[in-house]
Design an enzyme around this catalytic site. Structure first.
Site, mmCIF file in Angstrom:
data_model
loop_
_atom_site.group_PDB
_atom_site.id
_atom_site.type_symbol
_atom_site.label_atom_id
_atom_site.label_comp_id
_atom_site.label_asym_id
_atom_site.label_seq_id
_atom_site.Cartn_x
_atom_site.Cartn_y
_atom_site.Cartn_z
ATOM 1 C CB CYS A 137 -131.345 -0.689 -13.356
ATOM 2 S SG CYS A 137 -132.088 -1.288 -14.880
ATOM 3 C CB CYS A 140 -134.973 -0.049 -14.000
ATOM 4 S SG CYS A 140 -134.031 -1.548 -14.227
ATOM 5 C CG ASP A 141 -134.875 3.103 -11.632
ATOM 6 O OD1 ASP A 141 -136.028 2.651 -11.690
ATOM 7 O OD2 ASP A 141 -133.997 2.642 -10.893
#
Length: 316
Positions: A137, A140-141
């Site tokens: 993701c 997300c990261d």
């Protein structure tokens, strides 16, 4: 002999969608029972830090966030249990859901929050470096890879989107595409080709990762199996998989309308499925956003709709 237990509202799944549905359903006196499934806490328990969930200005570990949501659901009276739904009969109410192949729950309302599972290449190194440079993701990261070099694997729209997103943070993005062309839409391809810090590596396969305390590079094979096959290593700090997700809907497909990829089709932005009294929340019905906050929001909607449905039925 199968033991059948009657419940008013059953929630399957324990990610942000399942726990939020549980918080709202508990507060509405629906006495929900929630089964945690294969991965208690859902996909977020495999991410290290979550920095984009509102209310946590300093970020929060995925495991901690899910533990907080779980505690909140328990505080309002949710009956949270270990167990995996293995079979369903949604032909009539009460809906019958088999847990761990033996116990049967008869539910007046059902909220499906079973999530989706990111597809991996199946390399042992993906597990070895999980949370240490391997991610499924980018939104997300990606933040953790500012001014660093990263690789994205995939050739579809998702891979192009992830590469474009990462190009705004990382200094260099390599897009590893197995075939000699993109599956992505023309507009996405053009955007990728126009972005100076994205380098597309067509006809490349990633065969492994290396690094001491985390990912430091990827083993690549160009034109695998061809006479001019070439093996080489590429230095990277992050390895992002963008080869799709598989929604966890196998046990529902006999009853529930799914799209071509297996995601539950809901009606007009609401959590209703094709079966009255069965609701879907979170990534299981969301191929587009797949964020903790959108999953939580849909869990709230599903619980409110379940409450309205049960109220209507009691008045009939």
């Amino acid at each position: 002999m199968n033991h059948t237990e009657k419940v008013k509202c059953l929630i399957i799944g324990s990610g942000p969608a399942g726990y939020t549905a549980a918080i709202y359903a508990s507060r509405a006196n629906l006495n929900p029972v929630l089964y945690e499934g294969i991965e208690p806490g859902g996909q977020l328990t495999t991410t290290t830090d979550v920095e984009n969930f509102p209310g946590y200005p300093d970020g929060v570990e995925g495991v901690t966030l899910m533990e907080d949501l779980r505690k909140q659901a328990v505080r309002f009276g949710t009956d949270i249990r270990r167990g995996v739904a293995t079979e369903t009969d949604l032909s009539c109410r009460p809906f019958k859901i088999t847990i761990d192949g033996e116990k049967v729950i008869a539910a007046e309302a059902l909220i499906i929050a079973t999530g989706a599972t990111a597809k991996y290449l199946g390399l042992p190194d993906e597990k070895k470096y999980a949370g240490m440079g391997v991610s499924a993701c980018a939104t997300c990261d990606g933040f953790f890879y500012r001014k660093k070099n990263v690789a994205v694997v995939g050739g579809g729209d998702t891979a192009c989107e992830e590469a474009l997103y990462l190009s705004t943070l990382a200094s260099q993005v390599y897009l590893i595409v197995r075939k000699s062309y993109f599956r992505a839409s023309k507009i996405m391809q053009e955007k990728v080709f126009k972005t100076p810090n994205i380098k597309t590596l067509f006809e490349h396969n990633a065969t492994g990762l290396f690094g001491e305390k985390g990912v430091e590079g990827v083993h690549l094979v160009r034109r695998m199996g061809e006479p001019d096959e070439e093996k080489y290593d590429l230095a990277i700090d992050g390895f992002f998989l963008a080869i799709g997700h598989t929604p966890n809907t196998r046990i529902f497909k006999k009853w529930i309308t799914l799209d071509e990829y297996g995601y539950i089709i809901t009606k007009n932005g609401k959590p209703m499925t094709n079966i009255e009294g069965v609701f879907a929340a979170g990534d299981v019905a969301d191929p587009d956003y797949r964020q903790a906050i959108t999953a939580a929001a849909s869990g709230c909607k599903a619980a409110i709709e379940a409450e309205r449905f049960l109220l209507r039925k009691s008045l009939e």
